[in-house]
Enzyme design. Structure first.
Site, PDB file in Angstrom:
ATOM      1  N   SER A   6      -9.455  -1.674   7.595  1.00 15.22           N
ATOM      2  CA  SER A   6      -8.898  -1.380   6.270  1.00 15.22           C
ATOM      3  C   SER A   6      -8.121  -2.520   5.620  1.00 15.22           C
ATOM      4  CB  SER A   6      -8.011  -0.133   6.337  1.00 15.22           C
ATOM      5  OG  SER A   6      -8.806   1.006   6.519  1.00 15.22           O
TER       6      SER A   6
ATOM      7  N   SER B   3      -9.297   0.787   3.438  1.00  9.35           N
ATOM      8  CA  SER B   3      -8.574   1.685   2.545  1.00  9.35           C
ATOM      9  C   SER B   3      -7.456   0.984   1.761  1.00  9.35           C
ATOM     10  CB  SER B   3      -7.973   2.836   3.361  1.00  9.35           C
ATOM     11  OG  SER B   3      -7.051   2.347   4.338  1.00  9.35           O
TER      12      SER B   3
ATOM     13  N   LYS C  46       0.847  -1.197   0.000  1.00 12.14           N
ATOM     14  CA  LYS C  46       0.000   0.000   0.000  1.00 12.14           C
ATOM     15  C   LYS C  46       0.883   1.248   0.000  1.00 12.14           C
ATOM     16  CE  LYS C  46      -3.878   1.577   2.942  1.00 12.14           C
ATOM     17  NZ  LYS C  46      -4.602   1.191   4.186  1.00 12.14           N
TER      18      LYS C  46
END
Length: 583
Positions: free
Chosen positions: A237, A213, A132
């Protein structure tokens, strides 16, 4: 240079590498047509994935790839080239990658050279992965949390988890797209959207929330565009996007994986987790990244509480389920699942019981009536009830203010040094960063509320006042006690709590406790085709139990060809380009 041109340049390098690494005749071949054909719309065959030098890469596990590398069937350079081709095929549609590592072929070539010399670092040697874009890497890639605000900043070192993966021989392929600032900036937004990265879309249905996310991390793995990925979780997330993309998502106990080098939200709840297609893959990755790190003092708490040989020895099969006793917190979470999801998950529970497991209904989270929002995920639920001193958001806002300033103090090559600088930048460049609410010709639709999360955090001035400490103590203590009580039944400890992670309040309670959760595929919505998962919740440092029971259930699903098992996406709505994706 545009992303596409950069990718084309890398493909040129790939062809050179393929020619240099082997001596076939010819040295490489043209790809089949990569464009999706409308005649295949709504099927798994819309984006067909070619074999990789004769190796079936689609749905290949880490062990499959490892064996092929050991047998000389393919090289790490070839593996990277094939994943790059897959990324090129799917990127314009799912947008899972934010930036490809320009050194990816050099790294892969090094791993191949080491293998030739008999130096294999472990099961991840030569396997490509993404992280990420809030996880730092000391290389030519950016670390921006999807924001233009800190573009060009230089991190002092690899994030600890990235260093550990490099040391294990894994190949850092790219940074994955995400919800900007890991969803901290706004409270009304499109999951998977960032100003720098654009909108991520799930390959199961492009018009539905892809989960966030860690959106690009999950979507890329689900579409077979990468072997595995790292995400981060403050509140759901990792579990949420895994659950929405038919993946295994493992969010460890806070402190099992170091957060050093990760753009933070809250030191009390942030955790680096894994997204993979199988429990075994997720476990092999967890074994590579967990451990004590002097730059994250929360990791000191794991001493004496982790298995001496890692978590892989706890992988098992369906026969283990005859000894399992699970709890079902029905009133706490299950009542909020829709009828379709509930029906499919109950079928899966019946399958688990048929393998010999016992499932006890009504093992509730203590005081769930005041801990669990009845109206969906709400991290300010305490304030909604009139008690900000019992609200998760109360302390998260303060933590972010302080933690992001500490993080920015270590980076250079940027003038952005605190939250006020970020807020000002977003207002100054509203056209790209959407610093104002989407109204009166300002802002952008994906950030309907602008940056209200940042403004709320800024208003705290980072002050740890009495309300802050009361809220932190209430949420941590209540959620820990609630889970621990539910795990104890008639004086015996349960194997775990089975929860529907699509009901976001379930991972939310675990997040506030700092406790681990794993999710595995659990079914597919009859309306949207989107996946949803089955989660297992446990107490602190119980990842060994999560690995054991999740692997047993996964084996049961696969051996019985259960409809709940992971299956390939059908790319529904692949030509639609709506922004935002509904929350």
């Amino acid at each position: 240079m545009s992303w596409k041109l950069s990718l084309l340049a890398l493909q040129g390098l790939a062809l050179q590498a393929l020619g240099a690494g082997r001596d076939p005749n010819p040295p490489f071949s043209f790809n089949p047509n990569l464009l999706p054909l409308q005649e295949n719309a709504g099927t798994e065959g819309l984006f067909p994935m070619a074999d990789c030098v004769g190796f079936k890469l689609e749905e290949a596990t880490i062990n499959d790839m490892r064996q092929a590398l050991e047998d000389g069937q393919l090289t790490s350079v070839e593996l990277v080239a094939c994943y790059l081709t897959r990324t090129y095929q799917t990127q314009e549609y799912i947008n899972s990658v934010l930036q490809v590592n320009p050194d990816v072929f050099a790294i892969a070539a090094q791993r191949d050279a080491e293998r030739k010399k008999g130096n294999v670092r472990g099961p991840l040697h030569g396997i490509p992965f993404t992280v990420k874009d809030n996880i730092g890497s000391k290389d030519s890639m950016e670390t921006t949390a999807g924001s233009w605000t800190i573009l060009g900043n230089i991190v002092p070192r690899d994030a600890h988890v990235v260093k550990k993966l490099r040391d294990s021989g894994a190949v850092l392929f790219a940074k994955a797209t995400l919800s900007e600032w890991a969803d901290m900036r706004s409270n009304d937004y499109s999951e998977g959207y960032s100003a720098r990265g654009g909108q991520v879309r799930s390959s199961y249905n492009f018009t539905v929330n892809p989960g966030g996310s860690s959106s690009g991390s999950a979507v890329g793995v689900a579409a077979n565009a990468i072997a595995f990925s790292l995400g981060t979780e403050t509140d759901g997330s990792v579990i949420n996007p895994a659950n929405r993309n038919a993946l295994v998502g493992l969010k460890p106990t806070v402190g099992l994986t170091s957060r050093a080098g990760v753009i933070p939200e809250s030191e009390h709840q942030d955790s680096v987790g894994v997204l993979a297609r199988t429990v075994t893959d997720a476990t092999l990755v967890l074994d590579a990244i967990y451990g004590v790190d002097k730059r994250d003092n929360y990791t000191l708490a794991q001493k004496g509480k982790t298995p001496p040989c890692g978590y892989a020895p706890y992988l098992t099969n369906k026969t283990a389920l005859k000894d399992a006793v699970f709890g079902l917190p029905w009133e706490s979470f299950w009542v909020y699942a829709d009828d379709d999801m509930k029906s499919q998950l109950l079928d899966l529970l019946d399958l688990i019981k048929s393998a010999g497991a016992t499932i006890i209904n009504g093992t509730e989270i203590t005081n769930y009536e005041i801990l669990v929002s009845p109206d969906g995920w709400n991290w300010d639920y305490g304030t909604t009830r009139g008690y900000p001193n019992e609200s998760e958001y109360t302390y998260i806002k303060v933590d972010f203010y302080r933690n992001v300033e500490t993080y920015l103090s270590e980076v250079n090559n940027t003038n952005v040094k605190n939250l006020a600088d970020i807020v000002q930048y977003n207002e100054d460049f509203d056209g790209s960063e959407g610093g104002f609410p989407y109204a009166d010709g300002k802002g952008i639709p994906a950030f309907a509320s602008g940056q209200d999360g940042f403004l709320a955090s800024l208003a705290t001035n980072g002050e740890r006042n009495e309300t802050y400490w009361q809220a932190l103590n209430f949420c941590q203590t209540s959620c820990r006690q609630g889970i621990d009580d539910a795990l104890s039944y008639n004086g015996k400890q349960l194997s775990g709590l089975l929860v529907p992670p699509q009901v976001a309040q379930a991972p939310q309670i675990a997040a506030q406790a700092g406790y681990p959760v794993i999710t595995i595929p659990g079914g597919y919505s009859a309306d949207s085709g989107m996946p949803f998962g089955l989660g297992i919740m446990q107490t602190a440092w119980a990842e060994d139990k999560l690995v054991k029971w999740a692997s047993a259930i996964e084996d049961l699903q696969r051996s019985t060809d259960a409809p709940s098992k992971r299956r390939l996406p059908k790319w529904l709505g692949y030509l639609e380009r709506n922004i935002p994706v509904p929350f």
